[in-house]
Design an enzyme around this catalytic site. Structure first.
Site, mmCIF file in Angstrom:
data_model
loop_
_atom_site.group_PDB
_atom_site.id
_atom_site.type_symbol
_atom_site.label_atom_id
_atom_site.label_comp_id
_atom_site.label_asym_id
_atom_site.label_seq_id
_atom_site.Cartn_x
_atom_site.Cartn_y
_atom_site.Cartn_z
ATOM 1 N N HIS A 11 -3.656 -3.366 -4.751
ATOM 2 C CA HIS A 11 -4.039 -3.690 -6.130
ATOM 3 C C HIS A 11 -5.344 -3.015 -6.546
ATOM 4 C CE1 HIS A 11 -1.088 -6.969 -7.049
ATOM 5 N NE2 HIS A 11 -0.915 -6.820 -5.748
ATOM 6 N N ASP B 295 -11.871 0.018 -11.088
ATOM 7 C CA ASP B 295 -10.894 -1.071 -11.099
ATOM 8 C C ASP B 295 -9.532 -0.497 -10.757
ATOM 9 O OD1 ASP B 295 -10.022 -3.682 -11.484
ATOM 10 O OD2 ASP B 295 -11.179 -3.912 -13.323
#
Ligand code: ADQ
Length: 471
Positions: free
Chosen positions: A158, A366
């Site tokens: 992720h 991110d």
């Protein structure tokens, strides 16, 4: 039909029936709701001592069975707080300066991976598909193979995968990456992550490249694909309407008195660039007097991992920055920055996104950033707000055509972009919104799940790299 077994460090809390404020939990929960299956992992409970209890707590709700285990204090400290979040998280977010390494913690990390495999094994059937999530579980497949588990096992990361030379700052990087190569398929959020992984395994481990989508190491073929995680835009739009007329949102709007609203929502984490974001907001007020008294910035940031020192530090920094900004700029009728350390119900957050004119999403790094996607999906279709997005969020690969991209390390540049966002005319806002919404609809959460699981199923393992994100 074969079952889907999802394994992640943390299973979303069952009691509340709601996922935690974290992107993985939100994504996995929504994806599992449709297929059904088993979700295995840590319950969030910690028991005193050094030995984690063997019992598995199992509970079925609707079509999902939640199978959870508690961790001992030692396992929690070494595996979760130590190696996962003290070593891997900062390095994978390009912050070796914040990373620390302790051999005992790494040993604990490997031990817990083996221990979790041993707990899971009795629950498995031969045709189950295993889908393992995130950096806590890099060696999980290797441990499965050692335990004689032969099912197909896929892994999705992720968070970003760092460049080869940054990865090499993790002292046991080679051992870790060799273990990661025991998966049948590894998936990444962006093409940049996929390329970084391929570079690492080819250059450092001597794996052979088999096109863009496979590598081979010691006779084992590993599929390597890009699967940008999505959302369900229609569901978000519905949620955003739920609280639109609630007392909290109405009060907020009344309190704003026609002022423009900018919103940011993040877990309180140094990777999210909150300090830089506050600084750029202050630059906006310095550079553009017209915005003084006319714009309010709401930052929602519930604390996370507050037992890790770096997280306590960032919290202190933010409290001081917020105090300084408000002290300097507030007047009797206007507080420029509202900094809130609380979690909110999802529908309340989506309604807040809907009520705001700018979504201000500027992480330093991110993996994807679901907030950016949620912000767009929550907008009123006839009068949408503007997304200001960091070029270092994975979401920039998909939303770069519609968002205003910024470099979070450039406060003046960010301030100029905020000014542009706050004054953007409706036709441009509409055009940008439509481009982004089309992308979100094309690549929704089902697509993420189905593409991954199809590739995991296929023996030849030739995951297609989406042409629209593989720039
Ligand atoms: P996170 O780092 O947690 O996820 P993100 O993708 O933005 O980051 O997801 C956060 C989720 O939690 C969003 O759905 C958001 O709405 C929710 N949330 C945040 N703050 C909240 C609050 N105060 N109250 C309630 N809900 C809140 C990790 C990676 C990301 C990646 C995701 C999914 O770090 O890069 O996008 O996993 O893969």
């Amino acid at each position: 039909m074969s079952r889907l077994i999802v394994v992640s460090n943390r299973v979303a809390p069952i009691a509340e029936g709601k996922p935690t404020a974290g992107g993985l939990a939100v994504g996995v929960f929504d994806a599992l709701k449709q297929t059904g299956g088993v979700w295995f992992g840590w319950s969030g409970d910690i028991v005193d001592g050094s030995i984690s209890p063997e019992e598995i707590h199992s509970e079925t709700r609707d079509n999902i069975t939640y199978a959870t285990v508690a961790l001992s204090r030692t396992d929690y400290d070494q595996y979760y707080r130590g190696f996962s979040n003290g070593t891997l998280w900062p390095i994978f977010h390009y912050r070796p300066d914040l990373s620390r390494y302790d051999r005992r913690e790494y040993a604990g990390y490997c031990r817990v991976n083996h221990w979790l495999v041993a707990r899971l094994k009795p629950l498995l059937r031969p045709d189950d598909r295993l889908w393992i999530h995130d950096y806590h579980l890099l060696p999980f497949a290797r441990a499965c193979r050692e335990a004689g588990i032969e099912n197909r096992i896929g892994f999705f990361l992720h968070i970003p995968f760092p460049a080869d030379s940054v990865m090499a700052t993790v002292p046991p990087h080679r051992e870790l990456m060799e273990a990661m190569c025991a998966y049948d398929l590894v998936g990444f959020q962006t093409d940049a992550d996929r390329r970084a992984f391929m570079d690492y395994v080819c250059r450092r481990l001597g794996a052979a490249r088999r096109g863009d989508r496979q590598v081979e190491l010691a006779g084992h073929r590993i599929g390597v694909g890009v699967y940008p995680i999505g959302i369900y835009p229609d569901e978000i739009q519905q949620l955003s309407l739920k609280h639109s007329r609630s007392r909290q949102i109405t009060n907020l709007k009344q309190g704003l008195q026609q002022r423009r609203l900018m919103v940011s929502v993040d877990r309180l984490d140094y990777s999210k660039g909150l300090v830089e974001r506050f600084t750029a907001f202050e630059r906006l007020l310095e550079m553009t007097p017209a915005h003084r008294g006319q714009v309010t910035f709401v930052q929602i940031a519930p604390p996370s991992r507050s037992d890790v020192e770096q997280y306590r530090q960032i919290r202190r920094q933010l409290e001081s920055a917020a105090g300084r900004i408000n002290g300097r700029w507030s007047d009797l009728s206007w507080t420029p920055l509202r900094y809130i350390n609380k979690s909110y119900d999802r529908s309340m957050l989506m309604s807040l996104f809907r009520a705001s004119q700018v979504g201000y999403v500027t992480p330093l790094r991110d993996g994807m950033n679901l907030v950016a996607k949620e912000y767009v999906a929550a907008q009123p279709p006839h009068d949408p707000g503007v997304l200001v997005l960091s070029e270092f969020a994975g979401a920039a690969e998909e939303l770069g055509d519609g968002a205003l991209l910024v470099n979070p390390y450039d406060p003046d540049g960010m301030a100029e972009t905020l000014d542009r966002a706050l004054t953007m005319p409706l036709p441009e806002r509409l055009a940008r919104y439509r481009v982004m919404l089309a992308r979100l609809n094309d690549n929704n959460l089902s697509r993420w799940r189905d593409r991954f699981l199809n590739d995991l199923q296929g023996d030849a393992m030739a995951p297609e790299v989406r042409p629209d994100v593989a720039a």
